[in-house]
Design an enzyme around this catalytic site. Structure first.
Site, mmCIF file in Angstrom:
data_model
loop_
_atom_site.group_PDB
_atom_site.id
_atom_site.type_symbol
_atom_site.label_atom_id
_atom_site.label_comp_id
_atom_site.label_asym_id
_atom_site.label_seq_id
_atom_site.Cartn_x
_atom_site.Cartn_y
_atom_site.Cartn_z
ATOM 1 N N ASP A 212 -5.065 -5.394 7.332
ATOM 2 C CA ASP A 212 -3.620 -4.954 7.146
ATOM 3 C C ASP A 212 -3.497 -3.597 7.434
ATOM 4 O O ASP A 212 -4.584 -2.725 7.785
ATOM 5 C CB ASP A 212 -3.246 -4.866 5.802
ATOM 6 C CG ASP A 212 -1.636 -5.083 5.666
ATOM 7 O OD1 ASP A 212 -1.087 -5.762 6.169
ATOM 8 O OD2 ASP A 212 -0.820 -4.159 5.337
ATOM 9 N N GLY B 73 4.055 -2.601 19.457
ATOM 10 C CA GLY B 73 3.920 -2.292 18.219
ATOM 11 C C GLY B 73 4.402 -0.859 18.148
ATOM 12 O O GLY B 73 5.364 -0.624 19.556
HETATM 13 P P1 IMP Z 1 -0.812 -5.694 10.946
HETATM 14 O O1 IMP Z 1 -0.963 -5.380 9.913
HETATM 15 O O2 IMP Z 1 -2.180 -5.706 11.861
HETATM 16 O O3 IMP Z 1 0.544 -6.925 11.239
HETATM 17 O O4 IMP Z 1 0.112 -4.670 11.318
HETATM 18 C C1 IMP Z 1 1.795 -3.698 11.016
HETATM 19 C C2 IMP Z 1 2.667 -2.852 12.274
HETATM 20 O O5 IMP Z 1 1.638 -2.230 12.323
HETATM 21 C C3 IMP Z 1 2.180 -4.543 12.976
HETATM 22 O O6 IMP Z 1 3.843 -4.343 13.044
HETATM 23 C C4 IMP Z 1 3.005 -2.227 13.893
HETATM 24 O O7 IMP Z 1 4.014 -1.861 14.076
HETATM 25 C C5 IMP Z 1 1.816 -1.384 13.449
HETATM 26 N N1 IMP Z 1 0.592 -1.763 14.460
HETATM 27 C C6 IMP Z 1 -0.141 -2.315 13.846
HETATM 28 N N2 IMP Z 1 -1.510 -2.176 15.148
HETATM 29 C C7 IMP Z 1 -1.389 -1.843 15.774
HETATM 30 C C8 IMP Z 1 -1.407 -1.324 17.225
HETATM 31 O O8 IMP Z 1 -2.438 -1.225 16.992
HETATM 32 N N3 IMP Z 1 -0.174 -0.806 17.932
HETATM 33 C C9 IMP Z 1 0.813 -0.756 17.364
HETATM 34 N N4 IMP Z 1 1.336 -0.503 16.236
HETATM 35 C C10 IMP Z 1 0.352 -0.862 15.054
#
Ligand code: IMP
Length: 198
Positions: free
Chosen positions: A68, A150
């Site tokens: 996460d 993201g």
């Molecule tokens: P997750 O837990 O990897 O799904 O990340 C949650 C949210 O954080 C994503 O939907 C993105 O908005 C943001 N995020 C996570 N990793 C990155 C990254 O490497 N670059 C930019 N945004 C990120």
């Protein structure tokens, strides 16, 4: 040994497989016949990562991990944090999230921020392990670049004058929060394999 990655993101699965030690094969819940939603209702990254890993571990009784990630902005008291994916609201796009972030920060001189990634791993005995990866940086005043996803276009990592969205995936993985967390996890699994004399 099969190790289940509690995610639906195929890109993450292949990324992690390429880093993990040879003795491990990453499988996803879909390959094991589960297509449903994996719950993610906690208020911390650690809580969410553990919740997802526990959910899948209970289902298959196989070693399992989950990740996460959140963007933590100093002048916003750590927001959007665990809510990074839905900062502008449920079902909104990354573009909407960026617009909201830049608006919230329009009067902020302190642009310090960090991405933090937490991996929760439950081993075959049911023991839980956490691995953390952090990249410090700052929030830009406007978007730069179109690589990545993201918040990449508005995040510039410490020591660079460009955004994550102006880096190649290889360049970004070398210093990114997820790259760092996955490498710690991979080092741990390598030690486990060595300990077993495999
Ligand atoms: P997750 O837990 O990897 O799904 O990340 C949650 C949210 O954080 C994503 O939907 C993105 O908005 C943001 N995020 C996570 N990793 C990155 C990254 O490497 N670059 C930019 N945004 C990120």
């Amino acid at each position: 040994m099969d190790i289940v990655f509690a995610t639906k993101n195929a890109h993450k699965i292949s990324e992690v497989q390429s880093i993990l030690a040879k003795g491990y094969t990453v499988v996803c819940p879909e390959q094991l016949g589960f297509n449903g939603e994996i719950p993610e209702e906690e208020v911390t990254l650690e809580g969410n990562a553990l919740q997802k890993a526990r959910f899948i571990y209970k289902m298959f009784n196989l070693p399992c991990f989950s990740d996460d990630t959140g963007l933590e902005v100093e002048s916003l008291n750590g927001a959007p944090g665990v809510y990074s994916a839905r900062y502008a609201g449920e079902g909104k796009s990354s573009e909407d999230n960026i617009v909201k972030l830049l608006r919230e920060m329009s009067d902020k001189g302190n642009r310090n921020a960090r991405f933090r990634c937490v991996i929760a791993y439950i081993d075959s005995s049911g023991a839980e392990h956490l691995f953390e990866g952090i990249v410090n940086g700052r929030i830009l005043f406007e978007k730069q670049g179109d690589e990545g996803f993201g918040y990449d276009p508005v995040f510039s990592p410490e020591g660079f004058n460009i955004s994550f969205a102006q880096m190649s995936p290889i360049e970004k993985n070398l210093i990114s929060h997820r790259g760092r967390a996955v490498n710690k996890f991979a080092d741990y699994l390598t030690e486990v394999i060595k300990g077993r004399g495999i």
